[in-house]
Design an enzyme around this catalytic site. Structure first.
Site, short mmCIF file in Angstrom:
data_model
loop_
_atom_site.label_atom_id
_atom_site.label_comp_id
_atom_site.label_asym_id
_atom_site.label_seq_id
_atom_site.Cartn_x
_atom_site.Cartn_y
_atom_site.Cartn_z
N GLU A 172 0.97 -1.21 0.11
CA GLU A 172 0.14 -0.14 -0.06
C GLU A 172 0.94 1.22 -0.04
OE1 GLU A 172 -3.46 2.29 2.58
OE2 GLU A 172 -2.71 0.48 3.29
N ASN A 218 -4.83 5.16 -2.33
CA ASN A 218 -5.77 5.54 -1.60
C ASN A 218 -6.66 6.51 -2.30
OD1 ASN A 218 -6.35 4.25 1.40
ND2 ASN A 218 -3.94 4.66 1.06
N GLU A 228 -8.25 2.00 -3.23
CA GLU A 228 -8.85 1.99 -1.94
C GLU A 228 -9.86 3.44 -1.79
OE1 GLU A 228 -6.57 1.26 1.32
OE2 GLU A 228 -5.23 -0.33 0.56
N ASP A 276 -12.21 0.61 1.95
CA ASP A 276 -11.36 0.97 3.14
C ASP A 276 -12.00 1.20 4.12
OD1 ASP A 276 -9.11 1.06 4.20
OD2 ASP A 276 -8.37 3.09 3.42
N GLU A 333 -6.22 -4.66 9.05
CA GLU A 333 -5.34 -3.70 9.16
C GLU A 333 -4.87 -3.33 10.65
OE1 GLU A 333 -6.06 -0.11 5.91
OE2 GLU A 333 -7.69 -0.34 7.50
#
Length: 521
Positions: free
Chosen positions: A300, A355, A387, A417, A474
């Site tokens: 990520e 993201n 995301e 997310d 996460e």
């Protein structure tokens, strides 16, 4: 005027002079009449009487015309005065709520500064408090019930505010911001008025069959003798924004530290512009681990910025500034392009997760920007995972669906997310196509110590299995968290237990070391 004429004798002298002048005028008129009669007698044979009659008629007509003209001029002046008054009212009042607007406030400030009107000045010489009120969540309500409904809400809010204070002291500064000027309040009364404003605004409002609610943030400050009134309004505005930053329905009085905070933000904004221009903000990468094979399946990308003084600026700070100032688009394109280029050095099965903020979902060119980064760097679309948070989907659901469908059709993967922390999680899963859901780290950090949290995590994982959607947990930091998630069937893990975010240059060494560790096991 000389002192003599102010005395009683002087006034009597002036009266005698005026009487004498009046008698002289009367005598002159009578003498003119006698001369006119004598003229008519002497020249009667030449038609003098007719001439005098004609002059008299002409004089009378001129007098009548003058009277009519003066009457018309007065009517025209009255109409012009009314038109000017109406234009002035329109210019100084909000057309929707009928409240005085920013221009009216500036005029009030000018009058206060110049002290042109004694009564007005005396009123404002008493201690003056200025309150700044901004609505919380108005945009969401506006999206829900439409602009007409939003207008109706603003009208109702303005009526409620005016019911607390005088309508003449309430100003609408545009959008959903109001200014209230109050006089003669103590510190306790200022707090009480702030609470009353919040209570009045936050009561449910029924519009078109919907019961909608908005919050309110209130900041206030007191005017000090000798200072400019606009400075007080500015401090109240700073206090309001500080109250808003602490969550909805808060109120704060101004403190000097708030000005320092704004100065710091302005400095950060200037530095951010330079950093974006110089590409000083770099993507770091945190590994995503396939919990079934224990292999790295992706990274990520996370934005990281260290300024020229060596200070690390938190992403929540500079990303928030970028969103507020409109710099987020340039920053997004730059970071995505860098990340796509870095991902070319990874194995083909390793994906890049990136993201997209709620603000960017309002960008109509979002998909074009993403496809451009893929094309320029020659990264296959299936290796990119976008995301999106739940909050990003509620602003414009139809537009969000179109964006996600276009990305899906191109082969880009979509992850939901911070699952469970936004709005209508199950509704989002039913309305959009997702390849993965990411369970927020707040659940992972506490679920082993909280029975209700553990049940929620179990339900999320079971939901992913039933919908055939992969799940990522996460915030995994301990072996016991990992073992329990493995038992529950979680697909992917992410957290400090596997690795911290790292620059692109460290990824090769990380992968080599991890592969060596797996081989040794």
């Amino acid at each position: 005027m000389p002192v003599f004429f102010r005395s009683r004798a002087g006034r009597q002298w002036l009266s005698l002079m005026a009487l004498g002048a009046a008698l002289w005028v009367v005598g002159a008129v009578l003498q003119f009449g006698d001369l006119l009669a004598l003229f008519v007698q002497q020249f009667d044979s030449y038609g003098a009487d007719k001439l005098v009659l004609a002059l008299a008629v002409a004089g009378t007509m001129s007098f009548v015309y003058s009277v009519l003209r003066i009457t018309d001029l007065r009517k025209e002046m009255d109409l012009r005065a009314k038109a000017e008054a109406k234009a002035d009212w329109t210019a100084t009042h909000d057309h929707l709520t009928k409240l005085p607007n920013r221009y009216a406030f500036e005029r009030a400030v000018l009058l206060h500064r110049r002290a042109q009107i004694d009564a007005y000045s005396e009123e404002w010489e008493r201690n003056v408090s200025i309150f700044c009120v901004d609505l919380d969540g108005f945009k969401k309500v506006n999206d829900l019930i439409g602009h007409n409904g939003g207008d109706a809400l603003l009208v109702e809010v303005s009526k409620r505010i005016c019911a607390i204070g005088s309508a003449d002291s309430v100003y609408r500064f545009g959008g959903d911001e109001f200014i209230i000027v109050a006089t003669g309040l103590s510190s306790q009364h200022e707090e009480r008025l702030s609470r009353l404003l919040i209570q009045a605004v936050t009561r449910p409002i029924h519009i078109n069959g919907f019961a909608v609610e908005v919050g309110a943030s209130v900041g206030y400050d007191r005017w000090q003798q000798g200072e400019r009134l606009e400075d007080t309004a500015h401090r109240a505005d700073l206090a309001m924004y500080e109250a808003k930053s602490r969550g909805p329905n808060n109120y704060l009085a101004f403190e000097a530290s708030m000005r320092d905070k704004v100065a710091l933000r302005a400095s950060l904004e200037a530095k951010l512009r330079v950093a974006i221009k110089n590409k000083a903000i770099r993507p770091f990468y945190q590994p995503l681990i396939d919990l079934k094979t224990d292999e790295v399946c992706g990274f990520e990308a996370l934005a990281r910025w260290t300024d020229d003084e060596g200070n690390s600026i938190p992403p929540a700070v500079f990303i928030g500034i970028a969103e507020e100032t409109g710099l987020i688009t340039v920053l997004f394109e730059d970071l995505l392009s860098q990340a796509c280029n870095d991902a070319l050095a990874w194995d083909d099965h390793i994906t890049l997760s990136f993201n997209v903020s709620p603000v960017q979902m309002e960008d109509r060119l979002l998909t074009a920007r993403i496809f451009k980064a893929l094309t320029v760097n020659d990264l296959p679309a299936h290796r990119l995972e976008i995301e999106i948070t739940e909050n990003a989907l509620i602003q414009d659901p139809a537009s969000a669906a179109a964006v996600l469908d276009e990305l899906h059709d191109a082969g880009v993967q979509i992850a939901l997310d911070d699952f469970g922390t936004g709005y209508s999680s199950l509704s989002q899963l039913a309305s959009y196509r997702f390849d993965k859901i990411k369970i927020d780290k707040s659940f992972i950090a506490t679920y082993r110590d909280d029975e209700r949290q553990e049940k929620i995590v179990r339900a999320m994982l079971a939901l992913g299995v039933s919908l055939n959607i992969k799940t990522t947990a996460e915030g995994i930091e301990e072996p016991r968290q990992l073992n329990h998630l493995l038992e529950l069937g979680c697909d992917v893990g992410q957290g400090y237990f596997f690795g911290r975010p790292m620059p692109a240059g460290d990824i090769s060494a990380f992968l080599t070391q991890r592969n060596a560790t797996l081989a040794a096991e």
